[in-house]
Scaffold this motif. Structure first.
Motif, PDB file in Angstrom:
ATOM      1  N   ALA A  58      45.850 -11.454 -20.542  1.00 12.78           N
ATOM      2  CA  ALA A  58      46.851 -12.164 -19.724  1.00 12.78           C
ATOM      3  C   ALA A  58      47.480 -11.220 -18.709  1.00 12.78           C
ATOM      4  O   ALA A  58      47.581 -11.555 -17.525  1.00 12.78           O
ATOM      5  N   LEU A  59      47.896 -10.045 -19.161  1.00 11.64           N
ATOM      6  CA  LEU A  59      48.506  -9.087 -18.240  1.00 11.64           C
ATOM      7  C   LEU A  59      47.509  -8.616 -17.193  1.00 11.64           C
ATOM      8  O   LEU A  59      47.836  -8.529 -16.004  1.00 11.64           O
ATOM      9  N   GLY A  60      46.293  -8.296 -17.614  1.00 13.13           N
ATOM     10  CA  GLY A  60      45.281  -7.817 -16.677  1.00 13.13           C
ATOM     11  C   GLY A  60      44.899  -8.848 -15.630  1.00 13.13           C
ATOM     12  O   GLY A  60      44.755  -8.523 -14.448  1.00 13.13           O
ATOM     13  N   ILE A  61      44.759 -10.097 -16.040  1.00  6.70           N
ATOM     14  CA  ILE A  61      44.386 -11.157 -15.107  1.00  6.70           C
ATOM     15  C   ILE A  61      45.540 -11.460 -14.154  1.00  6.70           C
ATOM     16  O   ILE A  61      45.329 -11.698 -12.969  1.00  6.70           O
ATOM     17  N   TYR A  62      46.756 -11.422 -14.666  1.00  5.33           N
ATOM     18  CA  TYR A  62      47.907 -11.789 -13.842  1.00  5.33           C
ATOM     19  C   TYR A  62      48.320 -10.676 -12.876  1.00  5.33           C
ATOM     20  O   TYR A  62      48.610 -10.933 -11.716  1.00  5.33           O
ATOM     21  N   PHE A  63      48.338  -9.433 -13.375  1.00  2.18           N
ATOM     22  CA  PHE A  63      48.811  -8.321 -12.543  1.00  2.18           C
ATOM     23  C   PHE A  63      47.702  -7.454 -11.965  1.00  2.18           C
ATOM     24  O   PHE A  63      47.924  -6.764 -10.969  1.00  2.18           O
ATOM     25  N   GLY A  64      46.558  -7.418 -12.585  1.00 11.70           N
ATOM     26  CA  GLY A  64      45.515  -6.498 -12.138  1.00 11.70           C
ATOM     27  C   GLY A  64      45.793  -5.111 -12.676  1.00 11.70           C
ATOM     28  O   GLY A  64      45.227  -4.697 -13.674  1.00 11.70           O
ATOM     29  N   ASP A  65      46.696  -4.405 -12.057  1.00 12.65           N
ATOM     30  CA  ASP A  65      47.080  -3.049 -12.468  1.00 12.65           C
ATOM     31  C   ASP A  65      48.285  -3.148 -13.405  1.00 12.65           C
ATOM     32  O   ASP A  65      49.381  -3.494 -12.979  1.00 12.65           O
ATOM     33  N   VAL A  66      48.066  -2.860 -14.679  1.00 16.88           N
ATOM     34  CA  VAL A  66      49.143  -2.931 -15.667  1.00 16.88           C
ATOM     35  C   VAL A  66      49.706  -1.528 -15.848  1.00 16.88           C
ATOM     36  O   VAL A  66      49.025  -0.627 -16.318  1.00 16.88           O
ATOM     37  N   ASP A  68      52.459  -0.669 -17.698  1.00 14.83           N
ATOM     38  CA  ASP A  68      53.051  -0.425 -19.012  1.00 14.83           C
ATOM     39  C   ASP A  68      52.677  -1.591 -19.914  1.00 14.83           C
ATOM     40  O   ASP A  68      53.018  -2.731 -19.635  1.00 14.83           O
ATOM     41  N   TRP A  69      51.977  -1.296 -20.999  1.00 16.48           N
ATOM     42  CA  TRP A  69      51.500  -2.348 -21.904  1.00 16.48           C
ATOM     43  C   TRP A  69      52.549  -2.759 -22.937  1.00 16.48           C
ATOM     44  O   TRP A  69      52.335  -3.697 -23.694  1.00 16.48           O
ATOM     45  N   SER A  70      53.663  -2.099 -22.964  1.00 14.83           N
ATOM     46  CA  SER A  70      54.700  -2.409 -23.946  1.00 14.83           C
ATOM     47  C   SER A  70      55.200  -3.842 -23.754  1.00 14.83           C
ATOM     48  O   SER A  70      55.483  -4.258 -22.625  1.00 14.83           O
TER      49      SER A  70
END
Length: 95
Positions: A58-66, A68-70
């Motif tokens: 979800a984070l990768g698809i939405y932001f591309g460059d993540v 901070d994974w916290s």
């Protein structure tokens, strides 16, 4: 895209995660996933995407460059990737 039962379950979980995390519609979440994997065969029971969870995707698809994974990271200054255009063919369900 072709999917296995397991990858389809994960895709549905990613949709739910994107809705919960980013307050977007189901239609937008599906469009973003379609854009990401539209030319990918996800029908293998060992598919690579199964090695990560819905939060990761979800984070990768939405932001591309993540950055901070916290789960409690401050994402208020992060810029999401542009959502697919309405005429792109990625919008396969109605809002």
């Amino acid at each position: 895209m072709p999917t296995s039962a397991e990858t389809l379950d994960l895709l549905n979980a990613i949709v739910d995660e994107m809705i919960a995390q980013f307050s977007i519609t189901r239609a937008e979440a599906v469009a973003r996933i379609n854009k990401c994997w539209h030319r990918t065969d996800l029908s293998s029971e060992d598919d690579l995407i199964l090695h990560e969870d819905e939060y990761y995707w979800a984070l990768g698809i939405y932001f591309g460059d993540v950055k901070d994974w916290s789960p409690d990271a401050d994402r208020s200054t992060w810029t999401p990737l542009p959502k697919p255009s309405r005429n792109s063919g990625y919008w396969t369900i109605e809002e």
